[in-house]
Design a protein around this motif. Structure first.
Motif, short mmCIF file in Angstrom:
data_model
loop_
_atom_site.label_atom_id
_atom_site.label_comp_id
_atom_site.label_asym_id
_atom_site.label_seq_id
_atom_site.Cartn_x
_atom_site.Cartn_y
_atom_site.Cartn_z
N ASP A 209 0.87 -1.25 -0.08
CA ASP A 209 0.02 -0.02 0.08
C ASP A 209 1.10 1.17 -0.04
O ASP A 209 1.44 1.59 1.27
CB ASP A 209 -0.96 0.06 1.33
CG ASP A 209 -1.80 1.28 1.36
OD1 ASP A 209 -1.83 2.02 0.41
OD2 ASP A 209 -2.45 1.42 2.36
N SER A 210 0.92 2.02 -1.05
CA SER A 210 1.93 3.06 -1.25
C SER A 210 1.25 4.14 -0.43
O SER A 210 2.32 5.12 0.10
CB SER A 210 1.76 3.48 -2.75
OG SER A 210 0.45 3.90 -3.32
N GLU A 211 0.13 4.37 0.16
CA GLU A 211 -0.35 5.31 1.03
C GLU A 211 0.31 4.96 2.60
O GLU A 211 -0.03 5.79 3.51
CB GLU A 211 -1.82 5.55 1.10
CG GLU A 211 -2.28 6.03 -0.28
CD GLU A 211 -1.70 7.20 -0.64
OE1 GLU A 211 -1.42 8.03 0.11
OE2 GLU A 211 -1.19 7.36 -1.81
N PHE A 212 0.74 3.69 2.81
CA PHE A 212 0.97 3.20 4.14
C PHE A 212 2.27 4.06 4.66
O PHE A 212 3.49 4.02 4.03
CB PHE A 212 1.21 1.98 4.38
CG PHE A 212 1.29 1.37 5.78
CD1 PHE A 212 0.28 1.19 6.63
CD2 PHE A 212 2.68 1.09 6.44
CE1 PHE A 212 0.31 0.54 7.97
CE2 PHE A 212 2.50 0.58 7.72
CZ PHE A 212 1.75 0.47 8.53
N GLU A 213 2.36 4.45 6.09
CA GLU A 213 3.22 5.16 6.48
C GLU A 213 3.30 4.96 7.78
O GLU A 213 2.50 5.07 8.78
CB GLU A 213 2.85 6.80 6.40
CG GLU A 213 4.05 7.85 6.52
CD GLU A 213 3.40 9.18 6.43
OE1 GLU A 213 4.43 10.08 6.40
OE2 GLU A 213 2.04 9.51 6.18
N MET A 214 4.71 4.62 8.25
CA MET A 214 4.94 4.44 9.74
C MET A 214 6.61 4.38 9.85
O MET A 214 7.45 4.13 9.06
CB MET A 214 4.49 3.07 10.18
CG MET A 214 4.76 2.52 11.68
SD MET A 214 3.64 3.48 12.54
CE MET A 214 1.95 2.57 12.07
N TYR A 215 7.06 5.04 10.74
CA TYR A 215 8.38 5.47 11.05
C TYR A 215 8.95 4.70 12.37
O TYR A 215 8.03 4.52 13.46
CB TYR A 215 8.56 6.78 11.06
CG TYR A 215 8.13 7.27 9.63
CD1 TYR A 215 8.99 7.43 8.44
CD2 TYR A 215 7.10 8.05 9.68
CE1 TYR A 215 8.62 7.71 7.27
CE2 TYR A 215 6.45 8.76 8.48
CZ TYR A 215 7.30 8.43 7.13
OH TYR A 215 6.94 9.16 6.10
N VAL A 216 10.11 4.54 12.83
CA VAL A 216 10.65 3.90 13.86
C VAL A 216 11.89 4.81 14.47
O VAL A 216 12.60 5.11 14.01
CB VAL A 216 10.93 2.56 13.77
CG1 VAL A 216 12.03 2.02 14.70
CG2 VAL A 216 9.99 1.66 13.02
N MET A 217 11.54 4.51 15.87
CA MET A 217 12.72 5.24 16.64
C MET A 217 13.09 3.74 17.44
O MET A 217 12.60 3.39 18.30
CB MET A 217 11.95 6.07 17.92
CG MET A 217 13.01 6.42 19.10
SD MET A 217 12.25 7.38 20.47
CE MET A 217 13.35 7.55 21.68
N LEU A 218 14.35 3.37 16.87
CA LEU A 218 14.96 2.03 16.88
C LEU A 218 16.13 2.41 18.16
O LEU A 218 16.77 3.19 18.46
CB LEU A 218 15.94 1.87 15.91
CG LEU A 218 16.41 0.44 15.74
CD1 LEU A 218 15.18 -0.65 15.68
CD2 LEU A 218 17.38 0.06 14.60
#
Length: 429
Positions: free
Chosen positions: A110-119
């Motif tokens: 899904d090109s609209e999916f957005e999620m980022y990570v503080m690793l």
């Protein structure tokens, strides 16, 4: 028709056919969508990018890792809630790498999916948790720390579009973490190492580096933490990630939790509502104490909340025989208050936590550490999220094959029977 005229007509027809074919080809090709590139500076403090602390463990044994499919289930649920930034705690279990892979696959699907990570990069001292022979040596670091850092660097390189923050240590400097805490110079060493990798171009220049620790570790409390190494660390990080827990302080520092004389005539519900506003004020006070210390040492950097939360069950200090801080109603008020305040002030808060995890206190089912999640292990949304169930936010989504429903079957009257007025008058260990 003479030969020159026939030749001209032929050339015209050929050129016309080619132009038509090109036009058809162009009409079939969709314009390439450029992926939006965002960085930590744009994410942190942005109410459109809600943050949360995440662990996907379902079992009592953390060696049983969540699968890619389970991680994807969780990501879809959190995305539906408006969460776009996750915080993890270590990279020495498969969950961190698998989480990044799961997010990457969801972005492809899904090109609209957005999620980022503080690793998170777990840092501890030599002989921490008795993993090695001898007592913990807080002036030396674990031999595994370099491996942890190296692994996190590799993951940040592999997924630069997802990993936007590296956090060196989790409550690794606060002295009440007696099993594993380290001196600030150890955290500083690794923060400087990561900053150097950025300068060399081995890590993205816009990747932010921090350490996530208790407010006291960031100078907001006891002056014993006001050291040269802490000052240097504050100058080295890209932003400050501080923790604040009014919940735990309802037992350890309960002055704010005690019902004042001026409120004795209120109804029980009014007393509870007032107490939760004082809990918010307590978090604000700790935030301000860190901010004031940073200003005093000449540091003008963003300060965000790396952890805060409220448990829904406790058989110990915070339950009916203790401070009585624990229930879903208070959890709901705290979640609402903390989100409203931080969104208004453009402060990110990595709310602790998304889902209950029973490995945290595996031997004690009622241990509060097992019950900080907003969604329990039965796939039930706790009171803070009941409105999202009503709004259809989770329609079509499942966790472990179960739809997201409400705790207490959505019966507020039944829930309120478990809600008790704050208490500070009880025997303490």
């Amino acid at each position: 028709m003479n030969k020159s005229l026939k030749l001209s007509v032929f050339v015209f027809v050929v050129l016309f056919m080619f132009s038509c074919n090109d036009a058809k080809k162009e009409s079939k090709e969709e314009p390439v969508k450029e992926e939006q590139v965002v960085n930590a500076k744009e994410i942190l403090g942005n109410p459109d990018y809600l943050a949360i602390s995440y662990g996907g463990y379902r079992q009592k044994d953390r060696n049983i890792q969540p699968t890619i499919l389970e991680l994807k289930e969780d990501m879809k649920i959190l995305s539906a809630m408006g969460v776009k930034v996750l915080r993890t705690y270590n990279v020495h279990f498969d969950q961190a790498a698998n989480l990044l892979k799961a997010i990457d696959e969801l972005k492809v699907e899904d090109s609209e999916f957005e999620m980022y990570v503080m690793l998170g990069i777990w840092i501890d001292c030599k002989s921490a948790f008795n993993w090695e022979n001898g007592e913990p040596d807080h002036n030396q670091e674990s031999e595994r720390n370099p491996v942890e850092v190296k692994t996190a660097v590799a993951l940040a390189k592999q997924y630069p579009d997802i990993v936007k923050i590296l956090a060196v240590g989790n409550e690794a400097m606060v002295k009440w973490a007696t099993s594993y805490f380290v001196q600030p110079w150890i955290i500083l060493k690794w923060v400087n190492h990561l900053q150097e990798l950025k300068q060399k171009g081995e890590l993205p220049a816009d990747l932010w580096i921090t350490s996530s620790d208790d407010y006291t570790s960031w100078g907001g409390g006891d002056a014993i933490y006001h050291t040269e190494d802490l000052v240097n660390l504050a100058h080295a990080v890209d932003y400050v990630s501080m923790h604040t827990y009014a919940y735990h302080n309802s037992h350890y520092n309960p002055e704010f939790w005690k019902v004042p004389e001026s409120e004795e005539s209120l109804t029980d519900k009014e007393k509870i509502d007032a107490a939760m506003l004082r809990a918010l004020d307590f978090a604000k006070m700790q935030y301000d104490s860190v901010s004031n210390y940073m200003k005093s040492i000449g540091v003008n950097k963003p300060i965000h909340i790396g952890e805060t939360g409220w448990a829904s069950i406790s058989g110990g200090h915070y339950g009916k025989n203790g401070s009585r801080a624990t229930d879903e109603y208070k959890q709901g008020l705290y979640y609402k208050h903390i989100r409203n305040w931080t969104n208004e002030k453009n402060i990110s808060v990595f709310y602790f936590e998304a889902f209950d995890e029973q490995w945290k206190d595996a031997e004690h089912e009622l241990g509060s550490e097992n019950h900080f999640g907003l969604i329990n292990l039965k796939s039930e949304a706790k009171y803070p999220l009941w409105n999202l169930v009503d709004d259809g936010t989770f329609d079509g989504l499942t966790r472990d094959g179960k739809p997201i429903t409400k705790t207490y079957n959505g019966n507020l009257e039944a829930l309120m029977k478990d809600v008790l007025v704050p208490n500070t008058d009880y025997p303490r260990d």
